[in-house]
Motif scaffolding. Structure first.
Motif, PDB file in Angstrom:
ATOM      1  N   UNK A  79      35.456 -10.927  24.405  1.00 26.66           N
ATOM      2  CA  UNK A  79      35.120 -10.733  25.819  1.00 26.66           C
ATOM      3  C   UNK A  79      34.283  -9.468  26.018  1.00 26.66           C
ATOM      4  N   UNK A  80      34.648  -8.385  25.312  1.00 24.78           N
ATOM      5  CA  UNK A  80      33.894  -7.135  25.431  1.00 24.78           C
ATOM      6  C   UNK A  80      32.451  -7.286  24.965  1.00 24.78           C
ATOM      7  N   UNK A  81      32.263  -8.048  23.889  1.00 21.66           N
ATOM      8  CA  UNK A  81      30.909  -8.297  23.390  1.00 21.66           C
ATOM      9  C   UNK A  81      30.082  -9.084  24.385  1.00 21.66           C
ATOM     10  N   UNK A  82      30.712 -10.078  25.002  1.00 24.66           N
ATOM     11  CA  UNK A  82      30.014 -10.870  26.014  1.00 24.66           C
ATOM     12  C   UNK A  82      29.590 -10.000  27.194  1.00 24.66           C
ATOM     13  N   UNK A  83      30.499  -9.164  27.649  1.00 23.68           N
ATOM     14  CA  UNK A  83      30.193  -8.299  28.800  1.00 23.68           C
ATOM     15  C   UNK A  83      29.037  -7.371  28.478  1.00 23.68           C
ATOM     16  N   UNK A  84      29.046  -6.786  27.287  1.00 27.63           N
ATOM     17  CA  UNK A  84      27.973  -5.866  26.898  1.00 27.63           C
ATOM     18  C   UNK A  84      26.622  -6.575  26.867  1.00 27.63           C
ATOM     19  N   UNK A  85      26.573  -7.770  26.289  1.00 29.59           N
ATOM     20  CA  UNK A  85      25.307  -8.492  26.213  1.00 29.59           C
ATOM     21  C   UNK A  85      24.840  -8.922  27.594  1.00 29.59           C
ATOM     22  N   UNK A  86      25.762  -9.342  28.446  1.00 29.55           N
ATOM     23  CA  UNK A  86      25.381  -9.740  29.807  1.00 29.55           C
ATOM     24  C   UNK A  86      24.791  -8.553  30.563  1.00 29.55           C
ATOM     25  N   UNK A 117      15.335 -11.779  27.621  1.00 26.53           N
ATOM     26  CA  UNK A 117      16.582 -11.355  28.255  1.00 26.53           C
ATOM     27  C   UNK A 117      17.334 -12.553  28.839  1.00 26.53           C
ATOM     28  N   UNK A 118      16.615 -13.494  29.423  1.00 26.55           N
ATOM     29  CA  UNK A 118      17.255 -14.695  29.967  1.00 26.55           C
ATOM     30  C   UNK A 118      17.846 -15.530  28.837  1.00 26.55           C
ATOM     31  N   UNK A 119      17.125 -15.656  27.723  1.00 27.79           N
ATOM     32  CA  UNK A 119      17.645 -16.403  26.577  1.00 27.79           C
ATOM     33  C   UNK A 119      18.910 -15.757  26.035  1.00 27.79           C
ATOM     34  N   UNK A 120      18.927 -14.428  25.936  1.00 32.69           N
ATOM     35  CA  UNK A 120      20.123 -13.723  25.458  1.00 32.69           C
ATOM     36  C   UNK A 120      21.294 -13.931  26.418  1.00 32.69           C
ATOM     37  N   UNK A 121      21.017 -13.898  27.695  1.00 32.99           N
ATOM     38  CA  UNK A 121      22.067 -14.118  28.694  1.00 32.99           C
ATOM     39  C   UNK A 121      22.647 -15.523  28.580  1.00 32.99           C
ATOM     40  N   UNK A 122      21.797 -16.527  28.488  1.00 31.72           N
ATOM     41  CA  UNK A 122      22.275 -17.908  28.379  1.00 31.72           C
ATOM     42  C   UNK A 122      23.037 -18.133  27.081  1.00 31.72           C
ATOM     43  N   UNK A 123      22.538 -17.588  25.973  1.00 32.14           N
ATOM     44  CA  UNK A 123      23.214 -17.732  24.680  1.00 32.14           C
ATOM     45  C   UNK A 123      24.624 -17.142  24.762  1.00 32.14           C
ATOM     46  N   UNK A 124      24.744 -15.977  25.367  1.00 28.16           N
ATOM     47  CA  UNK A 124      26.037 -15.319  25.482  1.00 28.16           C
ATOM     48  C   UNK A 124      27.003 -16.129  26.340  1.00 28.16           C
ATOM     49  N   UNK A 125      26.519 -16.659  27.427  1.00 29.32           N
ATOM     50  CA  UNK A 125      27.390 -17.400  28.328  1.00 29.32           C
ATOM     51  C   UNK A 125      27.915 -18.690  27.700  1.00 29.32           C
ATOM     52  N   UNK A 126      27.175 -19.264  26.756  1.00 25.46           N
ATOM     53  CA  UNK A 126      27.610 -20.506  26.119  1.00 25.46           C
ATOM     54  C   UNK A 126      28.408 -20.293  24.843  1.00 25.46           C
TER      55      UNK A 126
END
Length: 121
Positions: A3-10, A44-53
């Motif tokens: 979860x922490x990794x996801x938050x940081x990337x978002x 940045x959008x690609x990184x955000x989408x990758x993280x969310x999935x």
């Protein structure tokens, strides 16, 4: 992914989507700056989408790693059981179980059993 990794990337992705392209676009950009802003926003959008999935780690991967390597011989006689590998009765436990280059297994007699790998029985 944790979860922490996801938050940081978002957070970093949202900052990348908004910050630099916005600054470049407010300053009458030339062609190179417009392309740079578009590429930066797209990455940045690609990184955000990758993280969310990304799915969280499964429970089985979090358990201990049981490993048997280069074990000796296992012999069972007269209804006994022997193993030169990993024994997990009924598949109990979590995590991984591997057996590599285990010894020979011999079972003699009615009801005896021997195993050289991962035994889930």
């Amino acid at each position: 992914m944790t979860r922490g990794g996801k938050i940081a990337i978002v957070v970093v992705a949202v900052a990348g989507i908004v910050s630099t392209p916005l600054v470049w676009l407010l300053d009458s950009p030339d062609t190179g700056q417009m392309i740079g802003a578009s590429v930066q926003a797209a990455v940045a959008i690609a990184a955000l989408l990758w993280t969310l999935f990304q799915h969280p780690a499964t429970g089985r991967a979090r358990g201990p790693a049981d490993t048997a390597v280069d074990t000796g011989e296992a012999e069972a006689t007269g209804g006994a059981g022997a193993s030169s590998g990993v024994v997990r009765p009924g598949g109990a436990g979590s995590g991984t179980a591997t057996a590599e280059r285990t010894g020979d297994a011999t079972a003699d007699g009615t009801g005896s059993r021997a195993s050289t790998g991962v035994d889930y029985s």
